[in-house]
Design a protein around this motif. Structure first.
Motif, mmCIF file in Angstrom:
data_model
loop_
_atom_site.group_PDB
_atom_site.id
_atom_site.type_symbol
_atom_site.label_atom_id
_atom_site.label_comp_id
_atom_site.label_asym_id
_atom_site.label_seq_id
_atom_site.Cartn_x
_atom_site.Cartn_y
_atom_site.Cartn_z
ATOM 1 N N LYS A 36 0.854 -1.189 0.000
ATOM 2 C CA LYS A 36 0.000 0.000 0.000
ATOM 3 C C LYS A 36 0.889 1.238 0.000
ATOM 4 C CE LYS A 36 -3.599 2.342 2.707
ATOM 5 N NZ LYS A 36 -4.433 2.292 3.939
ATOM 6 N N ASP A 38 0.666 5.261 0.475
ATOM 7 C CA ASP A 38 -0.252 6.311 0.923
ATOM 8 C C ASP A 38 -0.013 7.611 0.171
ATOM 9 O OD1 ASP A 38 1.548 6.779 4.057
ATOM 10 O OD2 ASP A 38 1.949 7.589 2.072
ATOM 11 N N VAL A 60 -2.805 -6.133 8.985
ATOM 12 C CA VAL A 60 -3.777 -5.459 8.130
ATOM 13 C C VAL A 60 -5.177 -5.776 8.667
ATOM 14 C CG1 VAL A 60 -4.659 -5.324 5.774
ATOM 15 C CG2 VAL A 60 -2.222 -5.688 6.170
ATOM 16 N N ARG A 63 -10.795 -6.538 7.176
ATOM 17 C CA ARG A 63 -11.593 -6.169 5.997
ATOM 18 C C ARG A 63 -10.839 -6.471 4.691
ATOM 19 N NH1 ARG A 63 -11.910 -1.432 5.041
ATOM 20 N NH2 ARG A 63 -10.335 -0.534 6.426
ATOM 21 N N PHE A 64 -9.537 -6.618 4.804
ATOM 22 C CA PHE A 64 -8.713 -6.933 3.634
ATOM 23 C C PHE A 64 -8.491 -8.440 3.601
ATOM 24 C CE2 PHE A 64 -7.186 -2.776 2.189
ATOM 25 C CZ PHE A 64 -7.591 -1.984 3.251
ATOM 26 N N ILE A 78 -11.553 -6.128 -0.573
ATOM 27 C CA ILE A 78 -11.680 -5.206 0.546
ATOM 28 C C ILE A 78 -13.160 -5.018 0.855
ATOM 29 C CG2 ILE A 78 -10.929 -3.014 1.526
ATOM 30 C CD1 ILE A 78 -9.094 -2.700 -0.953
ATOM 31 N N LEU A 81 -15.434 -0.572 2.664
ATOM 32 C CA LEU A 81 -14.373 0.404 2.413
ATOM 33 C C LEU A 81 -14.522 1.656 3.258
ATOM 34 C CD1 LEU A 81 -14.058 -0.292 -1.333
ATOM 35 C CD2 LEU A 81 -12.087 0.017 0.181
ATOM 36 N N GLU A 82 -13.363 2.168 3.717
ATOM 37 C CA GLU A 82 -13.306 3.377 4.531
ATOM 38 C C GLU A 82 -12.479 4.429 3.798
ATOM 39 O OE1 GLU A 82 -11.601 2.203 8.235
ATOM 40 O OE2 GLU A 82 -13.276 0.862 8.764
ATOM 41 N N ASP A 85 -8.801 3.974 3.356
ATOM 42 C CA ASP A 85 -8.303 2.951 2.436
ATOM 43 C C ASP A 85 -7.852 3.562 1.108
ATOM 44 O OD1 ASP A 85 -10.986 0.724 3.483
ATOM 45 O OD2 ASP A 85 -8.982 1.027 4.329
ATOM 46 N N SER A 86 -8.160 4.822 0.899
ATOM 47 C CA SER A 86 -7.726 5.499 -0.325
ATOM 48 C C SER A 86 -6.207 5.493 -0.396
ATOM 49 C CB SER A 86 -8.242 6.937 -0.356
ATOM 50 O OG SER A 86 -9.648 6.960 -0.423
ATOM 51 N N TYR A 89 -2.437 0.788 -4.524
ATOM 52 C CA TYR A 89 -2.105 -0.576 -4.130
ATOM 53 C C TYR A 89 -1.258 -1.214 -5.228
ATOM 54 C CZ TYR A 89 -5.437 0.087 -0.423
ATOM 55 O OH TYR A 89 -6.082 0.570 0.699
#
Lengths: 115, 112
Positions: A36, A38, A60, A63-64, A78, A81-82, A85-86, A89
């Motif tokens: 990931k 960021d 992690v 949710r993943f 995923i 999504l939240e 999570d943006s 990847y």
């Protein structure tokens, strides 16, 4: 002759949705990874699979969920999504040579935007 | 735990200038060391690597030497080009582990 490919390249979705990212490699490698990146470009490993078996899970959220149907594929699902999570990847692959030198080859990345 | 520290960017240079991007690491044992490059909008490409002390990795005019005594792996290039503009990542792979630990990345901008 793409070595490591990912789909989709861009993914825009709303909070609470479930989405998947697919990865395929044609390098004959036996190990695949998800990283990931960021918004500040910081890269961190999420998962590593060797011969379809999970060998690294770097705390992690549940949710993943990665899934490796065979050595050439590693998908990332995923749930719920939240906003956090943006990110971009990246999928990667390598041989596990046994000498401890794991040169990894990266895919082009999937930019996930959660709104 | 193992970690990599890179000099903060951005680094801005004129074409044909000399480049150094500092990288130091903390690790138990003897990790392998790598430099990856990320061009705008693309994935990471391996630039060079070194697997043991005093090894020098080189590629496309870039060089880095694995210095165990100073735990460093600085990236150098004698004459940069505009096309070298990218983000450069130093990384280590702990011996026997299937993962890369990255530094924060250093953005390089080269102007004509």
């Amino acid at each position: 002759d793409t070595a490591v490919s990912q789909t989709p390249k861009y993914l825009v979705t709303q909070m609470g949705n479930d989405k998947s990212i697919k990865c395929e490699q044609n390098l004959g490698h036996d190990t695949m990874y998800w990283y990931k990146q960021d918004s500040k470009k910081f890269l961190k490993i999420m998962f590593s699979y060797n011969n379809k078996e999970l060998i690294i899970n770097e705390t992690v959220p549940n949710r993943f969920s990665p899934k490796s149907p065979d050595k050439a594929h590693l998908n990332l699902h995923i749930n719920s999504l939240e906003l956090g999570d943006s990110a971009v990847y990246f999928c990667a692959s390598s041989h596990s040579t046994g000498t401890g030198v794991y040169e990894q080859y990266f895919g082009p990345g999937t930019r996930l935007t959660v709104t | 735990g193992d970690s990599v520290t890179q000099m903060e960017g951005p680094v801005t240079l004129s074409e044909e200038a000399f480049l150094t991007i500092n990288c130091t690491y903390t690790a138990t044992g003897y990790p392998s060391l790598f430099w990856y490059v990320q061009y705008p909008g693309e994935g990471l490409q391996l630039l060079l690597k070194a697997t043991k002390a005093d090894d020098k990795g080189s590629n496309k005019g870039f060089e880095a030497t694995y210095r165990k005594e100073t735990t460093s792996f600085h990236l150098e290039k004698g004459s940069v080009q505009v096309s070298d503009s990218a983000v450069y990542f130093c990384a280590l792979s702990p011996r026997g582990y299937n993962k890369l630990i990255f530094g924060a990345g250093t953005r390089l901008a080269v102007h004509p």
